[in-house]
Design an enzyme around this catalytic site. Structure first.
Site, PDB file in Angstrom:
ATOM      1  N   ARG A  14       0.951  -1.120   0.068  1.00 21.19           N
ATOM      2  CA  ARG A  14      -0.183   0.105   0.070  1.00 21.19           C
ATOM      3  C   ARG A  14       0.807   1.292  -0.082  1.00 21.19           C
ATOM      4  O   ARG A  14       1.921   1.236   0.744  1.00 21.19           O
ATOM      5  CB  ARG A  14      -1.102   0.027   1.240  1.00 21.19           C
ATOM      6  CG  ARG A  14      -0.430   0.071   2.643  1.00 21.19           C
ATOM      7  CD  ARG A  14      -1.311   0.066   3.629  1.00 21.19           C
ATOM      8  NE  ARG A  14      -0.864  -0.085   5.069  1.00 21.19           N
ATOM      9  CZ  ARG A  14      -1.812   0.153   5.966  1.00 21.19           C
ATOM     10  NH1 ARG A  14      -3.023   0.382   5.797  1.00 21.19           N
ATOM     11  NH2 ARG A  14      -1.200   0.193   7.253  1.00 21.19           N
ATOM     12  N   THR A  25      -1.703   7.324   0.068  1.00 23.47           N
ATOM     13  CA  THR A  25      -3.123   7.075  -0.333  1.00 23.47           C
ATOM     14  C   THR A  25      -3.723   5.828  -0.021  1.00 23.47           C
ATOM     15  O   THR A  25      -4.943   5.694  -0.125  1.00 23.47           O
ATOM     16  CB  THR A  25      -2.918   6.876  -2.057  1.00 23.47           C
ATOM     17  OG1 THR A  25      -2.298   5.952  -2.326  1.00 23.47           O
ATOM     18  CG2 THR A  25      -2.095   8.209  -2.772  1.00 23.47           C
ATOM     19  N   ASP A  83       6.424  -6.532   9.756  1.00 23.64           N
ATOM     20  CA  ASP A  83       7.712  -6.189  10.669  1.00 23.64           C
ATOM     21  C   ASP A  83       7.809  -7.203  12.107  1.00 23.64           C
ATOM     22  O   ASP A  83       8.756  -7.630  12.270  1.00 23.64           O
ATOM     23  CB  ASP A  83       7.405  -4.877  11.409  1.00 23.64           C
ATOM     24  CG  ASP A  83       7.718  -3.589  10.746  1.00 23.64           C
ATOM     25  OD1 ASP A  83       8.046  -4.102   9.492  1.00 23.64           O
ATOM     26  OD2 ASP A  83       7.245  -2.582  10.993  1.00 23.64           O
ATOM     27  N   ASP A  95       1.986  -4.375  12.804  1.00 26.53           N
ATOM     28  CA  ASP A  95       2.395  -4.778  11.255  1.00 26.53           C
ATOM     29  C   ASP A  95       2.974  -6.027  11.207  1.00 26.53           C
ATOM     30  O   ASP A  95       4.053  -6.442  11.898  1.00 26.53           O
ATOM     31  CB  ASP A  95       3.747  -3.528  11.180  1.00 26.53           C
ATOM     32  CG  ASP A  95       4.042  -3.648   9.711  1.00 26.53           C
ATOM     33  OD1 ASP A  95       4.321  -4.618   9.138  1.00 26.53           O
ATOM     34  OD2 ASP A  95       4.066  -2.617   8.921  1.00 26.53           O
TER      35      ASP A  95
HETATM   36  N1  URA Z   1      -0.833  -4.153   7.717  1.00 24.89           N
HETATM   37  C1  URA Z   1      -0.524  -4.824   8.844  1.00 24.89           C
HETATM   38  O1  URA Z   1       0.511  -5.239   8.838  1.00 24.89           O
HETATM   39  N2  URA Z   1      -1.265  -4.386   9.943  1.00 24.89           N
HETATM   40  C2  URA Z   1      -2.619  -3.753   9.961  1.00 24.89           C
HETATM   41  O2  URA Z   1      -3.065  -3.609  11.106  1.00 24.89           O
HETATM   42  C3  URA Z   1      -2.871  -3.293   8.842  1.00 24.89           C
HETATM   43  C4  URA Z   1      -2.112  -3.638   7.572  1.00 24.89           C
END
Ligand code: URA
Length: 211
Positions: free
Chosen positions: A103, A107, A205, A202
């Protein structure tokens, strides 16, 4: 679109461990792997099989084996890679393709930066792996990509889904009855940074140890 929320105490238990911010990367990866295997079992309920005759030590019988063309598993880079092994453990004969979509952080739209897939997916059953169905933009772009190339049906396997992401899929793909989503939980909402709440942070991560 069909939605299946896997409702099972073992899944809920593992998901709780996964969500905790105290869970370190190696454990997180291990839990993702286990959860995907459990979700894959649900997601492959409609995988196509054909009759297959064999002989047991006692008698002839007719069983089944997986139909051709074989299913294709498509992890969305990068976080979807953490789900690949759990999926291929259940469907070892599946082919694997890769889609690199991420993403745009301003945006929140999906941008394609890589793909490694056959051009022709006619009659293929596809399983898209992406742990977080957040805004739904990446998933819509992935599913459209596969359907445009002839995929017979597409099942998205996500650890968590946000209601907003599911609505986006409904809105963009509502006429596509050949699309399914299998997830361990539909969470509350997205926050202002488009993270799933309560979510798990995330996923990329946490899988790969970036802080
Ligand atoms: N991507 C992620 O890794 N965590 C989220 O909460 C949303 C998108």
């Amino acid at each position: 679109m069909r939605l299946h929320v896997a409702d099972h105490p073992l899944i809920a238990h593992k998901l709780t461990l996964l969500r905790s911010k105290e869970t370190p990367s190696p454990t997180f990866r291990f839990l993702v792997d286990e959860l995907v295997t459990l979700l894959a079992y649900e997601a492959t309920r409609d995988v196509r099989v054909v009759p297959h005759e064999i002989e047991t030590p006692v008698a002839k019988t007719t069983g089944v084996h997986m139909a051709e063309p074989r299913p294709i598993v498509v992890p969305v880079l990068r976080a979807g890679l953490g789900m690949l092994e759990g999926m291929t453990r259940i469907v070892p004969t599946a082919e694997v393709g890769f889609l690199g979509l991420q993403r745009d952080e301003s945006t929140f739209e999906a941008i394609t930066y890589a793909n490694r897939l056959p051009d022709d997916l006619t009659d293929r059953q596809c399983f898209v792996l992406d742990p977080m169905l957040a805004t739904g933009h990446t998933m819509v772009a992935s599913i459209e990509y596969l359907l445009e190339r002839g995929a017979r049906d597409v099942t998205a396997i996500c650890l968590l889904a946000a209601p907003e992401g599911l609505q986006e899929l409904e809105r963009s793909l509502d006429h596509r009855t050949e699309v399914s989503v299998v997830t361990a939980s539909v969470d509350e909402r997205l926050n202002e940074n488009k993270y799933i709440v309560p979510g798990l942070g995330d996923a990329g991560d946490r899988l790969y140890g970036v802080v």
